[in-house]
Every structure is written in C-alpha cells, then in structure tokens.
Design a protein around this motif. Structure first.
Motif, PDB file in Angstrom:
ATOM      1  N   ILE A  78      94.282 132.100 149.225  1.00  0.00           N
ATOM      2  CA  ILE A  78      93.918 133.344 148.528  1.00  0.00           C
ATOM      3  C   ILE A  78      94.923 133.597 147.407  1.00  0.00           C
ATOM      4  O   ILE A  78      94.556 133.953 146.271  1.00  0.00           O
ATOM      5  CB  ILE A  78      93.897 134.528 149.514  1.00  0.00           C
ATOM      6  N   LEU A  79      96.195 133.385 147.723  1.00  0.00           N
ATOM      7  CA  LEU A  79      97.239 133.527 146.713  1.00  0.00           C
ATOM      8  C   LEU A  79      97.098 132.457 145.640  1.00  0.00           C
ATOM      9  O   LEU A  79      97.345 132.710 144.453  1.00  0.00           O
ATOM     10  CB  LEU A  79      98.611 133.441 147.382  1.00  0.00           C
ATOM     11  N   TYR A  80      96.695 131.254 146.054  1.00  0.00           N
ATOM     12  CA  TYR A  80      96.498 130.154 145.112  1.00  0.00           C
ATOM     13  C   TYR A  80      95.504 130.520 144.003  1.00  0.00           C
ATOM     14  O   TYR A  80      95.676 130.116 142.852  1.00  0.00           O
ATOM     15  CB  TYR A  80      95.972 128.931 145.855  1.00  0.00           C
ATOM     16  N   VAL A  81      94.440 131.235 144.375  1.00  0.00           N
ATOM     17  CA  VAL A  81      93.421 131.588 143.389  1.00  0.00           C
ATOM     18  C   VAL A  81      94.040 132.403 142.261  1.00  0.00           C
ATOM     19  O   VAL A  81      93.837 132.126 141.069  1.00  0.00           O
ATOM     20  CB  VAL A  81      92.263 132.373 144.049  1.00  0.00           C
ATOM     21  N   ALA A  82      94.802 133.425 142.652  1.00  0.00           N
ATOM     22  CA  ALA A  82      95.450 134.275 141.649  1.00  0.00           C
ATOM     23  C   ALA A  82      96.477 133.481 140.836  1.00  0.00           C
ATOM     24  O   ALA A  82      96.575 133.631 139.611  1.00  0.00           O
ATOM     25  CB  ALA A  82      96.129 135.460 142.328  1.00  0.00           C
ATOM     26  N   MET A  83      97.217 132.603 141.514  1.00  0.00           N
ATOM     27  CA  MET A  83      98.239 131.829 140.824  1.00  0.00           C
ATOM     28  C   MET A  83      97.628 130.771 139.910  1.00  0.00           C
ATOM     29  O   MET A  83      98.210 130.422 138.871  1.00  0.00           O
ATOM     30  CB  MET A  83      99.183 131.183 141.837  1.00  0.00           C
ATOM     31  N   ALA A  84      96.467 130.264 140.279  1.00  0.00           N
ATOM     32  CA  ALA A  84      95.784 129.296 139.422  1.00  0.00           C
ATOM     33  C   ALA A  84      95.352 129.959 138.111  1.00  0.00           C
ATOM     34  O   ALA A  84      95.441 129.354 137.036  1.00  0.00           O
ATOM     35  CB  ALA A  84      94.573 128.711 140.144  1.00  0.00           C
ATOM     36  N   VAL A  85      94.888 131.190 138.212  1.00  0.00           N
ATOM     37  CA  VAL A  85      94.527 131.944 136.999  1.00  0.00           C
ATOM     38  C   VAL A  85      95.764 132.160 136.129  1.00  0.00           C
ATOM     39  O   VAL A  85      95.740 131.953 134.905  1.00  0.00           O
ATOM     40  CB  VAL A  85      93.881 133.296 137.359  1.00  0.00           C
ATOM     41  N   ALA A  86      96.872 132.553 136.782  1.00  0.00           N
ATOM     42  CA  ALA A  86      98.121 132.760 136.049  1.00  0.00           C
ATOM     43  C   ALA A  86      98.619 131.447 135.444  1.00  0.00           C
ATOM     44  O   ALA A  86      99.120 131.423 134.309  1.00  0.00           O
ATOM     45  CB  ALA A  86      99.177 133.350 136.977  1.00  0.00           C
ATOM     46  N   GLY A  87      98.477 130.350 136.202  1.00  0.00           N
ATOM     47  CA  GLY A  87      98.889 129.043 135.699  1.00  0.00           C
ATOM     48  C   GLY A  87      98.108 128.646 134.462  1.00  0.00           C
ATOM     49  O   GLY A  87      98.667 128.086 133.512  1.00  0.00           O
ATOM     50  N   TYR A  88      96.806 128.929 134.477  1.00  0.00           N
ATOM     51  CA  TYR A  88      95.975 128.619 133.308  1.00  0.00           C
ATOM     52  C   TYR A  88      96.452 129.397 132.080  1.00  0.00           C
ATOM     53  O   TYR A  88      96.556 128.834 130.977  1.00  0.00           O
ATOM     54  CB  TYR A  88      94.514 128.946 133.602  1.00  0.00           C
ATOM     55  N   MET A  89      96.747 130.667 132.259  1.00  0.00           N
ATOM     56  CA  MET A  89      97.204 131.491 131.145  1.00  0.00           C
ATOM     57  C   MET A  89      98.537 130.976 130.595  1.00  0.00           C
ATOM     58  O   MET A  89      98.736 130.927 129.366  1.00  0.00           O
ATOM     59  CB  MET A  89      97.341 132.941 131.590  1.00  0.00           C
ATOM     60  N   MET A  90      99.456 130.587 131.489  1.00  0.00           N
ATOM     61  CA  MET A  90     100.764 130.091 131.056  1.00  0.00           C
ATOM     62  C   MET A  90     100.631 128.762 130.317  1.00  0.00           C
ATOM     63  O   MET A  90     101.253 128.548 129.275  1.00  0.00           O
ATOM     64  CB  MET A  90     101.692 129.951 132.259  1.00  0.00           C
ATOM     65  N   TRP A  91      99.815 127.863 130.867  1.00  0.00           N
ATOM     66  CA  TRP A  91      99.638 126.556 130.217  1.00  0.00           C
ATOM     67  C   TRP A  91      98.898 126.694 128.893  1.00  0.00           C
ATOM     68  O   TRP A  91      99.200 125.964 127.948  1.00  0.00           O
ATOM     69  CB  TRP A  91      98.874 125.608 131.152  1.00  0.00           C
ATOM     70  N   ARG A  92      97.940 127.610 128.836  1.00  0.00           N
ATOM     71  CA  ARG A  92      97.202 127.790 127.590  1.00  0.00           C
ATOM     72  C   ARG A  92      98.119 128.274 126.483  1.00  0.00           C
ATOM     73  O   ARG A  92      98.001 127.835 125.320  1.00  0.00           O
ATOM     74  CB  ARG A  92      96.045 128.785 127.769  1.00  0.00           C
ATOM     75  N   LYS A  93      99.053 129.164 126.825  1.00  0.00           N
ATOM     76  CA  LYS A  93     100.010 129.655 125.837  1.00  0.00           C
ATOM     77  C   LYS A  93     100.886 128.517 125.318  1.00  0.00           C
ATOM     78  O   LYS A  93     101.131 128.403 124.110  1.00  0.00           O
ATOM     79  CB  LYS A  93     100.878 130.750 126.461  1.00  0.00           C
ATOM     80  N   VAL A 142     103.349 125.654 153.925  1.00  0.00           N
ATOM     81  CA  VAL A 142     102.929 126.735 153.032  1.00  0.00           C
ATOM     82  C   VAL A 142     104.035 127.078 152.041  1.00  0.00           C
ATOM     83  O   VAL A 142     103.790 127.233 150.833  1.00  0.00           O
ATOM     84  CB  VAL A 142     102.527 127.986 153.846  1.00  0.00           C
ATOM     85  N   MET A 143     105.274 127.205 152.526  1.00  0.00           N
ATOM     86  CA  MET A 143     106.390 127.545 151.636  1.00  0.00           C
ATOM     87  C   MET A 143     106.629 126.455 150.592  1.00  0.00           C
ATOM     88  O   MET A 143     106.872 126.744 149.406  1.00  0.00           O
ATOM     89  CB  MET A 143     107.654 127.792 152.462  1.00  0.00           C
ATOM     90  N   LEU A 144     106.540 125.199 151.013  1.00  0.00           N
ATOM     91  CA  LEU A 144     106.708 124.099 150.076  1.00  0.00           C
ATOM     92  C   LEU A 144     105.561 124.042 149.070  1.00  0.00           C
ATOM     93  O   LEU A 144     105.773 123.745 147.887  1.00  0.00           O
ATOM     94  CB  LEU A 144     106.797 122.776 150.838  1.00  0.00           C
ATOM     95  N   ALA A 145     104.347 124.349 149.539  1.00  0.00           N
ATOM     96  CA  ALA A 145     103.195 124.357 148.641  1.00  0.00           C
ATOM     97  C   ALA A 145     103.320 125.462 147.591  1.00  0.00           C
ATOM     98  O   ALA A 145     102.961 125.275 146.423  1.00  0.00           O
ATOM     99  CB  ALA A 145     101.903 124.540 149.445  1.00  0.00           C
ATOM    100  N   LEU A 146     103.829 126.614 148.014  1.00  0.00           N
ATOM    101  CA  LEU A 146     104.067 127.700 147.057  1.00  0.00           C
ATOM    102  C   LEU A 146     105.125 127.307 146.035  1.00  0.00           C
ATOM    103  O   LEU A 146     104.990 127.590 144.841  1.00  0.00           O
ATOM    104  CB  LEU A 146     104.504 128.964 147.801  1.00  0.00           C
ATOM    105  N   ALA A 147     106.174 126.646 146.519  1.00  0.00           N
ATOM    106  CA  ALA A 147     107.228 126.184 145.611  1.00  0.00           C
ATOM    107  C   ALA A 147     106.653 125.217 144.586  1.00  0.00           C
ATOM    108  O   ALA A 147     106.976 125.282 143.392  1.00  0.00           O
ATOM    109  CB  ALA A 147     108.345 125.525 146.400  1.00  0.00           C
ATOM    110  N   TYR A 148     105.764 124.320 145.055  1.00  0.00           N
ATOM    111  CA  TYR A 148     105.122 123.370 144.144  1.00  0.00           C
ATOM    112  C   TYR A 148     104.339 124.097 143.056  1.00  0.00           C
ATOM    113  O   TYR A 148     104.465 123.781 141.870  1.00  0.00           O
ATOM    114  CB  TYR A 148     104.178 122.445 144.915  1.00  0.00           C
ATOM    115  N   LEU A 149     103.531 125.059 143.466  1.00  0.00           N
ATOM    116  CA  LEU A 149     102.666 125.739 142.507  1.00  0.00           C
ATOM    117  C   LEU A 149     103.468 126.538 141.486  1.00  0.00           C
ATOM    118  O   LEU A 149     103.182 126.509 140.282  1.00  0.00           O
ATOM    119  CB  LEU A 149     101.692 126.665 143.245  1.00  0.00           C
TER     120      LEU A 149
END
Length: 225
Positions: A191-206, A26-33
C-alpha cells in the motif's frame, strides 16, 4: 489434547518466525525503494538482501512464481548495481571526457504498447501452465505480477522513467494477492509502495526533464561552435 496444544504452539512459533523475517524483508524493501527514488546505487544492496528473504517466505506459502521472481530480483540487483556504477552517460562522456552514471530515459508509447502486449501473452501462457501443472495459489494473478515485475525491474536497471507507472499497477494487484495469503506486513508495505511509486515517478521525471534541458544546451553549444 496435548497433541492439539503442541500443534497450536508449533504453528504459533512458525508464524512468529515468518513475521520476524517478513519484517526484516519489509524494512530492506523500503530502504531499496527510498534509495531508488533518489537514484542512489546502494538501493541494489538492500534489494538483494530483501529478495533473498522473500524467496524463502513466498515458497513457504505456495506463491511459487513470486518465489522464483525474487531469485530473478537477486540477479537483477547485481546487474543493476553494475550498470549504474559502470555505464557512463554517452553524451557527457563525449563532451567532457568523463564518466558519469546512467541517465534517466523515456520510452515511446509504441514501445510500451509492444512491451505490455508481449508481457501479457507470456503471463497467460505461464498462468495456464501453473494452473494445470502445479499447486500454485492464484496462478494467473501470480504469473501476471511476476512477468510484469520481471520486465519492470529491467526498466529500473535501465533507468526508464515509466517503470514507476508499471509498479503502481503491479503493487495494487499484489496487495490483494499477499492479503489473501496472510502476509499482512507485506500487504501494508505494498500500500505504501503505491504512494511511493507515484512519488518516484515525479522525482525521476523532474531529473529526466533537467537532463533533457542540459542536453539541449550542449547541442546548441556544439552547433554554435
């Protein structure tokens, strides 16, 4: 009575070991994301280690396709690292004769429609095979999340902006799947991934919009010359 107590103790020990390795994964997966959101190339190293652990964990709880998926993830971690490191931006290479990292791109709605249709068909075929010829748990859901994750991981490696939108849907379905198999830490992670995926989309879109603006400027300069 002693046999019962021994069995309980053994089950507790096995669960403790699984929880320990699950926590590391889990910790490594969070680091990846987090690193992927920042388009940091070291995200692929974290991904490789995390997926190696999950390959074993998912096999042990009979999520066969999820286990196979993580073997694929390990290969994609190597491919993604190579791609982000060695593939230059064609536009910038031509204009400035320098090497740079792969730019974020966006696919058309038509392309995504074809991708979704083909991946869905493959998911149904794989799910049918698992349901009839293996002891896999939740074969159709397992197959769908696996097939779409395979496709979406390729989009991450190619830096396709919309990959994050696919992950939102995949992660929501995965939460149910992992919760049902008792992988509580992983369920919480997703559950955290869902929120981070949304944030990731916003960052990449910018970043994508910035790249488009810069390319437009270069095109205008080339025309004026």
């Amino acid at each position: 009575m002693n046999d019962v107590m021994l069995a309980i103790q053994q089950a507790f020990n096995e669960a403790s070991v699984m929880t320990f390795w699950e926590a590391i994964a889990v910790m490594l997966a969070l680091a990846y994301l987090i690193l992927a959101m920042r388009t940091n190339i070291w995200c692929w190293s974290a991904a490789f280690l995390s997926t190696a652990i999950y390959t074993v964990l998912f096999w042990n709880v009979s999520l066969l396709m999820e286990s196979v998926l993580n073997i694929y993830y390990m290969g994609m971690a190597v491919y993604g690292y190579w791609l982000w490191l060695h593939v230059p931006s064609v536009q910038q290479s031509q204009q400035h004769n320098v090497s740079s990292q792969l730019n974020i791109t966006s696919w058309t709605l038509k392309t995504h429609t074809i991708v979704i249709a083909v991946t869905s068909l493959v998911s149904i075929v794989v799910g049918y095979g698992m349901a009839n010829y293996t002891a896999a748990a939740f074969p159709y859901i397992d197959a769908a999340t696996t097939c779409f994750a395979v496709m979406t991981t390729y989009l991450v490696a190619k830096k396709v902006l919309e990959n994050w939108l696919y992950w939102v849907v995949i992660d929501v379905v995965s939460i149910y799947l992992y919760f049902q198999k008792g992988l509580m830490l992983t369920s919480g992670l997703f559950i955290l991934y869902v929120a981070m995926a949304v944030a990731g989309y916003m960052m990449w879109r910018k970043k994508y919009q910035h790249t488009v603006v810069e390319q437009d400027k270069l095109s205008q300069q080339a025309i004026s010359v």
